[in-house]
Design a protein around this motif. Structure first.
Motif, PDB file in Angstrom:
ATOM      1  N   VAL A   1      80.464 -27.323  52.127  1.00  0.00           N
ATOM      2  CA  VAL A   1      79.726 -26.570  51.101  1.00  0.00           C
ATOM      3  C   VAL A   1      78.236 -26.906  51.179  1.00  0.00           C
ATOM      4  O   VAL A   1      77.388 -26.001  51.122  1.00  0.00           O
ATOM      5  CB  VAL A   1      80.299 -26.874  49.700  1.00  0.00           C
ATOM      6  CG1 VAL A   1      79.413 -26.278  48.616  1.00  0.00           C
ATOM      7  CG2 VAL A   1      81.715 -26.365  49.582  1.00  0.00           C
ATOM      8  N   ARG A   2      77.916 -28.189  51.307  1.00  0.00           N
ATOM      9  CA  ARG A   2      76.510 -28.603  51.414  1.00  0.00           C
ATOM     10  C   ARG A   2      75.839 -27.976  52.632  1.00  0.00           C
ATOM     11  O   ARG A   2      74.718 -27.463  52.550  1.00  0.00           O
ATOM     12  CB  ARG A   2      76.442 -30.124  51.497  1.00  0.00           C
ATOM     13  CG  ARG A   2      75.023 -30.643  51.641  1.00  0.00           C
ATOM     14  CD  ARG A   2      74.999 -32.070  52.088  1.00  0.00           C
ATOM     15  NE  ARG A   2      75.607 -32.158  53.405  1.00  0.00           N
ATOM     16  CZ  ARG A   2      76.222 -33.229  53.874  1.00  0.00           C
ATOM     17  NH1 ARG A   2      76.332 -34.297  53.131  1.00  0.00           N
ATOM     18  NH2 ARG A   2      76.743 -33.231  55.082  1.00  0.00           N
TER      19      ARG A   2
ATOM     20  N   ILE B   1      72.228 -21.249  54.182  1.00  0.00           N
ATOM     21  CA  ILE B   1      71.828 -20.045  53.449  1.00  0.00           C
ATOM     22  C   ILE B   1      70.381 -20.160  52.976  1.00  0.00           C
ATOM     23  O   ILE B   1      69.611 -19.196  53.057  1.00  0.00           O
ATOM     24  CB  ILE B   1      72.799 -19.786  52.282  1.00  0.00           C
ATOM     25  CG1 ILE B   1      74.158 -19.343  52.821  1.00  0.00           C
ATOM     26  CG2 ILE B   1      72.238 -18.758  51.307  1.00  0.00           C
ATOM     27  CD1 ILE B   1      75.258 -19.316  51.791  1.00  0.00           C
ATOM     28  N   LEU B   2      69.987 -21.334  52.494  1.00  0.00           N
ATOM     29  CA  LEU B   2      68.597 -21.529  52.059  1.00  0.00           C
ATOM     30  C   LEU B   2      67.623 -21.409  53.220  1.00  0.00           C
ATOM     31  O   LEU B   2      66.535 -20.834  53.078  1.00  0.00           O
ATOM     32  CB  LEU B   2      68.455 -22.892  51.375  1.00  0.00           C
ATOM     33  CG  LEU B   2      69.081 -23.006  49.986  1.00  0.00           C
ATOM     34  CD1 LEU B   2      69.034 -24.454  49.512  1.00  0.00           C
ATOM     35  CD2 LEU B   2      68.381 -22.095  49.012  1.00  0.00           C
ATOM     36  N   ILE B   3      67.995 -21.948  54.380  1.00  0.00           N
ATOM     37  CA  ILE B   3      67.120 -21.857  55.555  1.00  0.00           C
ATOM     38  C   ILE B   3      66.946 -20.405  55.977  1.00  0.00           C
ATOM     39  O   ILE B   3      65.823 -19.941  56.218  1.00  0.00           O
ATOM     40  CB  ILE B   3      67.675 -22.715  56.716  1.00  0.00           C
ATOM     41  CG1 ILE B   3      67.537 -24.195  56.393  1.00  0.00           C
ATOM     42  CG2 ILE B   3      66.969 -22.393  58.025  1.00  0.00           C
ATOM     43  CD1 ILE B   3      68.258 -25.108  57.361  1.00  0.00           C
ATOM     44  N   VAL B   4      68.034 -19.671  56.052  1.00  0.00           N
ATOM     45  CA  VAL B   4      67.957 -18.264  56.468  1.00  0.00           C
ATOM     46  C   VAL B   4      67.200 -17.434  55.435  1.00  0.00           C
ATOM     47  O   VAL B   4      66.364 -16.595  55.797  1.00  0.00           O
ATOM     48  CB  VAL B   4      69.379 -17.699  56.716  1.00  0.00           C
ATOM     49  CG1 VAL B   4      69.343 -16.193  56.913  1.00  0.00           C
ATOM     50  CG2 VAL B   4      70.014 -18.377  57.915  1.00  0.00           C
ATOM     51  N   PHE B   5      67.448 -17.674  54.158  1.00  0.00           N
ATOM     52  CA  PHE B   5      66.759 -16.920  53.110  1.00  0.00           C
ATOM     53  C   PHE B   5      65.248 -17.143  53.159  1.00  0.00           C
ATOM     54  O   PHE B   5      64.474 -16.183  53.095  1.00  0.00           O
ATOM     55  CB  PHE B   5      67.307 -17.299  51.732  1.00  0.00           C
ATOM     56  CG  PHE B   5      66.580 -16.651  50.604  1.00  0.00           C
ATOM     57  CD1 PHE B   5      66.757 -15.298  50.336  1.00  0.00           C
ATOM     58  CD2 PHE B   5      65.710 -17.374  49.805  1.00  0.00           C
ATOM     59  CE1 PHE B   5      66.081 -14.685  49.296  1.00  0.00           C
ATOM     60  CE2 PHE B   5      65.029 -16.770  48.772  1.00  0.00           C
ATOM     61  CZ  PHE B   5      65.215 -15.428  48.519  1.00  0.00           C
ATOM     62  N   THR B   6      64.822 -18.393  53.276  1.00  0.00           N
ATOM     63  CA  THR B   6      63.377 -18.652  53.306  1.00  0.00           C
ATOM     64  C   THR B   6      62.742 -18.170  54.610  1.00  0.00           C
ATOM     65  O   THR B   6      61.584 -17.756  54.610  1.00  0.00           O
ATOM     66  CB  THR B   6      63.081 -20.141  53.085  1.00  0.00           C
ATOM     67  OG1 THR B   6      63.820 -20.914  54.025  1.00  0.00           O
ATOM     68  CG2 THR B   6      63.423 -20.558  51.669  1.00  0.00           C
TER      69      THR B   6
ATOM     70  N   PHE C   1      63.597 -27.461  54.449  1.00  0.00           N
ATOM     71  CA  PHE C   1      65.056 -27.343  54.506  1.00  0.00           C
ATOM     72  C   PHE C   1      65.602 -27.707  55.884  1.00  0.00           C
ATOM     73  O   PHE C   1      66.663 -28.313  55.997  1.00  0.00           O
ATOM     74  CB  PHE C   1      65.505 -25.935  54.112  1.00  0.00           C
ATOM     75  CG  PHE C   1      65.382 -25.643  52.643  1.00  0.00           C
ATOM     76  CD1 PHE C   1      65.734 -26.589  51.702  1.00  0.00           C
ATOM     77  CD2 PHE C   1      64.935 -24.419  52.193  1.00  0.00           C
ATOM     78  CE1 PHE C   1      65.637 -26.334  50.345  1.00  0.00           C
ATOM     79  CE2 PHE C   1      64.826 -24.139  50.854  1.00  0.00           C
ATOM     80  CZ  PHE C   1      65.178 -25.103  49.925  1.00  0.00           C
ATOM     81  N   VAL C   2      64.887 -27.339  56.933  1.00  0.00           N
ATOM     82  CA  VAL C   2      65.316 -27.716  58.283  1.00  0.00           C
ATOM     83  C   VAL C   2      65.248 -29.230  58.448  1.00  0.00           C
ATOM     84  O   VAL C   2      66.129 -29.842  59.066  1.00  0.00           O
ATOM     85  CB  VAL C   2      64.468 -26.983  59.341  1.00  0.00           C
ATOM     86  CG1 VAL C   2      64.706 -27.542  60.734  1.00  0.00           C
ATOM     87  CG2 VAL C   2      64.767 -25.496  59.323  1.00  0.00           C
TER      88      VAL C   2
END
Length: 82
Positions: free
Chosen positions: A5-6, A12-17, A40-41
């Motif tokens: 999950v983490r 998802i946060l990396i792709v979104f930003t 995030f990376v």
């Protein structure tokens, strides 16, 4: 289970930003989204156990490259108005 999950939330946060950085019309928002993506990376590198890569990601990409992009944007805007 929580590791998966983490990792998925981080992905998802990396792709979104990243998409936000590319698709944003405002250059300053693009730079902020790029810097956020780099953070995030770096967190993803740290989670994978690559602490040195994480530190260099934060220092070089999230720090130096983002500052260089902000200075470039402000210089270009100043020349256009003059």
């Amino acid at each position: 289970m929580w590791d998966l999950v983490r990792d998925l939330v981080l992905l998802i946060l990396i792709v979104f930003t990243a998409v936000l950085a590319v698709e944003s019309r405002d250059l300053i928002r693009s730079v902020v989204a790029f810097a956020t993506m780099c953070v995030f990376v770096a967190i993803a590198y740290y989670v994978m156990g690559a602490t040195y890569a994480s530190v260099f990601q934060l220092l070089i990409y999230a720090g130096a490259v983002s500052v260089l992009l902000v200075v470039t944007v402000h210089t270009i805007r100043r020349r256009r108005t003059a």
